[in-house]
Design a protein around this motif. Structure first.
Motif, short mmCIF file in Angstrom:
data_model
loop_
_atom_site.label_atom_id
_atom_site.label_comp_id
_atom_site.label_asym_id
_atom_site.label_seq_id
_atom_site.Cartn_x
_atom_site.Cartn_y
_atom_site.Cartn_z
N ASP A 154 -68.37 -79.35 -53.41
CA ASP A 154 -69.53 -78.47 -53.20
C ASP A 154 -69.75 -78.41 -51.68
O ASP A 154 -70.22 -79.38 -51.08
CB ASP A 154 -70.75 -79.10 -53.91
N ARG B 75 -72.04 -70.86 -50.29
CA ARG B 75 -71.94 -72.14 -50.98
C ARG B 75 -70.79 -72.04 -51.98
O ARG B 75 -70.77 -71.15 -52.83
CB ARG B 75 -73.24 -72.45 -51.72
N VAL C 219 -71.15 -76.13 -48.20
CA VAL C 219 -71.92 -75.01 -47.68
C VAL C 219 -71.37 -74.64 -46.30
O VAL C 219 -71.13 -75.51 -45.46
CB VAL C 219 -73.42 -75.38 -47.57
N THR D 21 -74.60 -67.29 -45.27
CA THR D 21 -74.28 -68.67 -45.64
C THR D 21 -73.55 -68.60 -46.98
O THR D 21 -73.95 -67.85 -47.87
CB THR D 21 -75.59 -69.48 -45.81
N ARG E 216 -68.34 -73.94 -54.82
CA ARG E 216 -68.19 -75.10 -55.70
C ARG E 216 -66.88 -75.06 -56.46
O ARG E 216 -66.38 -73.98 -56.77
CB ARG E 216 -69.37 -75.15 -56.67
N LYS F 63 -71.96 -79.78 -45.28
CA LYS F 63 -72.30 -78.46 -44.72
C LYS F 63 -71.57 -78.34 -43.39
O LYS F 63 -71.63 -79.27 -42.58
CB LYS F 63 -73.81 -78.37 -44.51
#
Ligand code: S3P
Length: 450
Positions: free
Chosen positions: A268, A311, A270, A309, A313, A25
């Motif tokens: 992955d 995310r 964030v 935010t 992938r 993150k």
């Protein structure tokens, strides 16, 4: 020789290689466009402005120095926290020495607008990249408002002296190209003019100047014009009051680790607080059309600038056609989009990219060259860029970065998923916009070696 010319004299090469999944993150640095504007509007206000999350990259630090040279008090009060005590609209003082904007077209052009409305003169200069960029597009409207230029090279190139107007006049100006820099320069000069300064753009460009002027107390009205354009009317000679500015994370910087996450298997990542102003998110729209998994949550806003935010992938991407009218909302992102396109299956056609030719480098040719030396089939057809995606990139090339931060970061991202390592000739210009790029990417799992 300016500071960034000295950097260019000592290049630091770097190689990036196929990496395991990238995870974690992160918060990428503050938005560059908003950071420049917060310093400039803080300097043109009465009272104190506090800025949190300022991008402490060289481009923005040069703007901070120029505001100091023009009479504002600019102070760093903590990490990414700054305070500005302004001089008020038209209150700039005569600077004692030339203003050096290094690599930054935005800093230079916006400050030209702000200086044009003051009865002072200033010498504008920058590094070899900035000295090669056209300034006529800014000087033309500023001269209509009463400013004068001296010692300009052909095309109004730097270094040049700008003599601000003693009595600036408001104008109605139709920008010849969709450029937030031209629009902003006219509006900043218009602050000092009596009456209403109007800018009409055929394609809407980023509206951070308008939103922030409102936040600082100006009367400014923006309406739609035609199918994609805007008309912006600013009432001159307002009293701007110092304000608090929270700078969201820069979507143009997030673009690099976002594309890295998409192309490196199993990734992955964030990203917190990413600015999602619709005039900046053309890349996200395009990547989603290509099949990218980008999830948005925690959508909120401050001073009219939305953020969220994200995310992201790893995803299987397919080629798409990107329409020319999307260009203003992703103008700085075509290089890294071209990298994503090279890893996609199928052809990606990016249309209407003429403005890429006058950025920190000729990005249309440089992007094609970056891909070509790494075994990707690519073509520049007029103002369009056509990339043949084959699902993988051979790599193995040495990329010339041409004093351009975004070429450097795009090529390093490409190397993280290419069959063979990708090398760049110089990392130093990454510090203009994303000083922690290399350590942040390493923290996510990227393999770089010198
Ligand atoms: C910017 C506007 C864009 C963009 C630049 C930042 C700004 O330039 O490329 O990185 O903050 O106003 P143009 O307005 O010339 O398109």
């Amino acid at each position: 020789m300016t500071h960034s010319d000295r950097l260019a004299a000592h290049p630091t090469p770097l190689e990036s290689r196929s990496s395991g999944s990238l995870t974690g993150k992160v918060r990428v640095p503050g938005d560059k466009s908003i950071s420049h504007r917060a310093l400039i509007l803080g300097a043109l206000s009465v009272g104190q402005t506090t800025i949190s999350g300022l991008l402490e990259g060289e481009d923005v630090l040069n703007t901070a120095k120029s505001m100091q040279a023009l009479g504002a008090k600019v102070e760093r009060t903590g990490p990414f926290a700054w305070q500005v005590r302004g001089v008020g609209v038209a209150g700039f003082a005569q600077p004692a020495s030339p203003l050096d904007f290094g690599n930054s077209g935005t800093g230079c052009r916006l400050v030209m607008g702000a200086v044009a409305g003051c009865p002072i003169s200033a010498v504008f200069d920058g590094d070899a990249s900035l000295r090669s960029r056209p300034m006529r597009r800014i000087l033309d409207p500023l001269e209509l408002m009463g400013a004068r230029t001296g010692e300009a090279k052909e095309g109004g190139r730097l270094p040049l002296t700008l003599y601000g107007a003693r009595d600036p006049v408001p104008i109605l100006y139709r920008t010849p190209v969709a450029s937030a820099q031209i629009k902003s320069a006219v509006l900043l000069a218009g602050l000092a003019a009596p009456g209403v300064t109007t800018v009409i753009e055929q394609e809407a460009s980023r509206d951070h100047t308008e939103l922030m002027l409102k936040h600082f107390g100006a009367q400014i009205v923006s309406t739609n014009e035609g199918s994609h354009g805007r008309k912006i009317a600013l009432t001159g000679q307002p009293e701007l009051h110092g304000a608090d500015v929270v700078v969201p994370a820069d979507p143009s910087s997030a673009a690099f680790p976002i594309v890295a996450a998409l192309i490196v298997e199993g990734s992955d990542i964030v990203f917190s607080d990413v600015m999602t102003n619709p005039l900046r998110t053309g890349l996200f729209t395009t990547l989603r059309e290509m099949g990218a998994s980008i999830e948005e949550s925690d959508v909120r806003g401050d001073a009219g600038e939305p953020m969220a935010t994200l995310r992201v992938r790893a995803s299987k991407l397919r080629g798409v056609e990107v329409p020319p009218e999307r260009a203003p909302s992703m103008i700085d992102e075509y290089l890294v989009l071209a990298v994503a396109a090279a890893f996609a299956e199928g052809t990606t056609i990016m249309r209407g990219l003429q403005e890429l030719r006058v950025k920190e480098s000729d990005r249309l040719e440089a992007t094609a060259e970056m891909l070509r030396v790494n075994g990707v089939k690519v073509e520049v057809a007029g103002d369009d860029l056509i990339v043949e995606g084959r699902g993988h990139v051979p790599g193995g090339g040495l990329v010339a970065t041409h004093m351009d931060h975004r070429i450097a970061m795009s090529a390093l991202v490409m190397g993280l998923a290419a069959d063979k390592p990708v090398k760049i000739d110089d990392t130093s210009f990454i510090a203009t916009s994303f000083p922690d790029f290399i350590p942040m990417m390493r923290g996510l799992g990227a393999e770089f070696s010198s």
